[in-house]
Design a protein around this motif. Structure first.
Motif, PDB file in Angstrom:
ATOM      1  N   THR A  67       0.829  -1.207   0.000  1.00 24.92           N
ATOM      2  CA  THR A  67       0.000   0.000   0.000  1.00 24.92           C
ATOM      3  C   THR A  67       0.860   1.251   0.000  1.00 24.92           C
ATOM      4  O   THR A  67       0.532   2.244  -0.656  1.00 24.92           O
ATOM      5  N   LEU A  68       1.963   1.205   0.724  1.00 26.47           N
ATOM      6  CA  LEU A  68       2.872   2.353   0.760  1.00 26.47           C
ATOM      7  C   LEU A  68       3.445   2.659  -0.619  1.00 26.47           C
ATOM      8  O   LEU A  68       3.734   3.813  -0.932  1.00 26.47           O
ATOM      9  N   LEU A  69       3.602   1.622  -1.435  1.00 30.64           N
ATOM     10  CA  LEU A  69       4.123   1.837  -2.788  1.00 30.64           C
ATOM     11  C   LEU A  69       3.174   2.685  -3.637  1.00 30.64           C
ATOM     12  O   LEU A  69       3.599   3.332  -4.587  1.00 30.64           O
ATOM     13  N   PHE A  70       1.898   2.680  -3.303  1.00 28.21           N
ATOM     14  CA  PHE A  70       0.928   3.498  -4.023  1.00 28.21           C
ATOM     15  C   PHE A  70       0.695   4.841  -3.332  1.00 28.21           C
ATOM     16  O   PHE A  70       0.470   5.855  -3.979  1.00 28.21           O
ATOM     17  N   ILE A  71       0.743   4.832  -2.014  1.00 30.70           N
ATOM     18  CA  ILE A  71       0.459   6.054  -1.259  1.00 30.70           C
ATOM     19  C   ILE A  71       1.550   7.102  -1.452  1.00 30.70           C
ATOM     20  O   ILE A  71       1.259   8.288  -1.678  1.00 30.70           O
ATOM     21  N   ILE A  72       2.802   6.693  -1.382  1.00 33.51           N
ATOM     22  CA  ILE A  72       3.907   7.656  -1.425  1.00 33.51           C
ATOM     23  C   ILE A  72       3.975   8.407  -2.755  1.00 33.51           C
ATOM     24  O   ILE A  72       4.035   9.642  -2.763  1.00 33.51           O
ATOM     25  N   PRO A  73       3.932   7.744  -3.907  1.00 29.64           N
ATOM     26  CA  PRO A  73       3.900   8.523  -5.158  1.00 29.64           C
ATOM     27  C   PRO A  73       2.624   9.357  -5.288  1.00 29.64           C
ATOM     28  O   PRO A  73       2.635  10.446  -5.865  1.00 29.64           O
ATOM     29  N   GLY A  74       1.538   8.845  -4.725  1.00 27.03           N
ATOM     30  CA  GLY A  74       0.277   9.590  -4.761  1.00 27.03           C
ATOM     31  C   GLY A  74       0.369  10.909  -4.006  1.00 27.03           C
ATOM     32  O   GLY A  74      -0.194  11.920  -4.419  1.00 27.03           O
ATOM     33  N   ILE A  75       1.089  10.899  -2.895  1.00 27.84           N
ATOM     34  CA  ILE A  75       1.282  12.129  -2.126  1.00 27.84           C
ATOM     35  C   ILE A  75       2.030  13.151  -2.962  1.00 27.84           C
ATOM     36  O   ILE A  75       1.683  14.331  -2.991  1.00 27.84           O
ATOM     37  N   PHE A  76       3.066  12.707  -3.662  1.00 25.78           N
ATOM     38  CA  PHE A  76       3.855  13.620  -4.499  1.00 25.78           C
ATOM     39  C   PHE A  76       2.994  14.226  -5.605  1.00 25.78           C
ATOM     40  O   PHE A  76       2.976  15.447  -5.800  1.00 25.78           O
ATOM     41  N   VAL A  77       2.277  13.377  -6.314  1.00 28.59           N
ATOM     42  CA  VAL A  77       1.438  13.862  -7.425  1.00 28.59           C
ATOM     43  C   VAL A  77       0.322  14.765  -6.905  1.00 28.59           C
ATOM     44  O   VAL A  77       0.051  15.832  -7.476  1.00 28.59           O
ATOM     45  N   PHE A  78      -0.318  14.367  -5.821  1.00 26.39           N
ATOM     46  CA  PHE A  78      -1.399  15.169  -5.250  1.00 26.39           C
ATOM     47  C   PHE A  78      -0.880  16.532  -4.795  1.00 26.39           C
ATOM     48  O   PHE A  78      -1.548  17.547  -4.956  1.00 26.39           O
ATOM     49  N   SER A  79       0.314  16.559  -4.228  1.00 30.85           N
ATOM     50  CA  SER A  79       0.904  17.820  -3.783  1.00 30.85           C
ATOM     51  C   SER A  79       1.160  18.742  -4.965  1.00 30.85           C
ATOM     52  O   SER A  79       0.873  19.942  -4.900  1.00 30.85           O
ATOM     53  N   LEU A  80       1.699  18.211  -6.055  1.00 33.43           N
ATOM     54  CA  LEU A  80       1.965  19.033  -7.241  1.00 33.43           C
ATOM     55  C   LEU A  80       0.666  19.545  -7.871  1.00 33.43           C
ATOM     56  O   LEU A  80       0.512  20.744  -8.106  1.00 33.43           O
ATOM     57  N   VAL A  81      -0.242  18.632  -8.137  1.00 36.39           N
ATOM     58  CA  VAL A  81      -1.504  19.016  -8.793  1.00 36.39           C
ATOM     59  C   VAL A  81      -2.319  19.929  -7.882  1.00 36.39           C
ATOM     60  O   VAL A  81      -2.848  20.952  -8.321  1.00 36.39           O
ATOM     61  N   GLY A  82      -2.405  19.582  -6.602  1.00 37.10           N
ATOM     62  CA  GLY A  82      -3.150  20.409  -5.650  1.00 37.10           C
ATOM     63  C   GLY A  82      -2.550  21.791  -5.503  1.00 37.10           C
ATOM     64  O   GLY A  82      -3.276  22.779  -5.349  1.00 37.10           O
ATOM     65  N   GLY A  83      -1.225  21.886  -5.558  1.00 35.07           N
ATOM     66  CA  GLY A  83      -0.573  23.191  -5.459  1.00 35.07           C
ATOM     67  C   GLY A  83      -0.904  24.098  -6.625  1.00 35.07           C
ATOM     68  O   GLY A  83      -1.137  25.299  -6.450  1.00 35.07           O
ATOM     69  N   VAL A  84      -0.954  23.542  -7.819  1.00 36.22           N
ATOM     70  CA  VAL A  84      -1.276  24.353  -9.003  1.00 36.22           C
ATOM     71  C   VAL A  84      -2.757  24.717  -9.022  1.00 36.22           C
ATOM     72  O   VAL A  84      -3.114  25.880  -9.239  1.00 36.22           O
ATOM     73  N   VAL A  85      -3.614  23.742  -8.780  1.00 39.27           N
ATOM     74  CA  VAL A  85      -5.057  24.001  -8.819  1.00 39.27           C
ATOM     75  C   VAL A  85      -5.463  24.991  -7.725  1.00 39.27           C
ATOM     76  O   VAL A  85      -6.210  25.952  -7.987  1.00 39.27           O
ATOM     77  N   SER A  86      -4.960  24.795  -6.517  1.00 36.90           N
ATOM     78  CA  SER A  86      -5.335  25.700  -5.425  1.00 36.90           C
ATOM     79  C   SER A  86      -4.786  27.101  -5.640  1.00 36.90           C
ATOM     80  O   SER A  86      -5.415  28.075  -5.219  1.00 36.90           O
ATOM     81  N   LEU A  87      -3.649  27.231  -6.310  1.00 37.82           N
ATOM     82  CA  LEU A  87      -3.110  28.557  -6.628  1.00 37.82           C
ATOM     83  C   LEU A  87      -4.100  29.341  -7.487  1.00 37.82           C
ATOM     84  O   LEU A  87      -4.434  30.490  -7.179  1.00 37.82           O
TER      85      LEU A  87
END
Length: 189
Positions: A67-87
């Motif tokens: 599960t960690l193998l999916f969660i950790i990359p997901g955090i990175f992608v979510f942080s990038l996409v969320g940072g741009v969208v929320s901006l």
């Protein structure tokens, strides 16, 4: 001439109250690329911190390694996409109030101000202490940047930043109160 990244960071962190005059003629692209670079670094650091926590506390919480193998990359992608969208969404909400106060700049100037206001969060927001301090620091930076980029008074810039925050906080607490009272209705007597 476009200021260096170090000068931008120094201005935003330590002398934002002296104005953003040197950034007035900067292009949207310059500010956005600067934001994206810092967002990438922030996302990497945040992912490392969360991954370390998940590795340390994962077995105690019965989180499988697969599960960690999916969660950790997901955090990175979510942080990038969320940072741009929320901006862009945050800048759009702020820009509505800038228009109300007859600001002279366009939406891109509001996004540029939002890019600069995120510098403290992107630099130290991944730490525990930084997560509590940087939102207020960023709002102060945004007030001065909006004042400079839109030609509005500092009071109008303060209102343009804090009215949406106040509306959000009030709606949030009204939602919580409504949820608490709605759950009381179904309690057996």
């Amino acid at each position: 001439m476009t200021p260096s990244y170090c000068n931008r960071i120094r201005t935003c962190l330590f002398s934002f109250d002296q104005g953003f005059g040197e950034y007035r003629n900067e292009s949207f692209k310059d500010a956005f690329v600067f934001y994206l670079i810092l967002l990438f670094v922030f996302s990497v650091l945040l992912t490392i911190v969360i991954a370390a926590g998940a590795i340390v506390f994962g077995p105690a919480l019965d989180i499988p390694n697969a599960t960690l193998l999916f969660i950790i990359p997901g955090i990175f992608v979510f942080s990038l996409v969320g940072g741009v969208v929320s901006l862009f969404i945050g800048a759009a909400i702020t820009h509505i109030f800038i228009l109300f106060f007859n600001g002279t700049g366009g939406y891109t100037e509001t996004v540029r101000a939002a890019c600069y206001s995120m510098i403290p969060t992107l630099l130290i927001g991944w730490t525990l202490i930084g997560a509590f301090i940087t939102p207020y620091w960023g709002m102060a930076i945004q007030v001065f940047a909006l004042h400079e980029f839109h030609g509005i008074s500092k009071l109008q810039a303060v209102l343009a930043v804090f009215i949406p925050v106040a509306i959000f906080v009030v709606c949030y607490y009204l939602f919580i109160i409504a949820m608490v009272f709605s759950s009381m209705i179904f309690l057996p007597a």
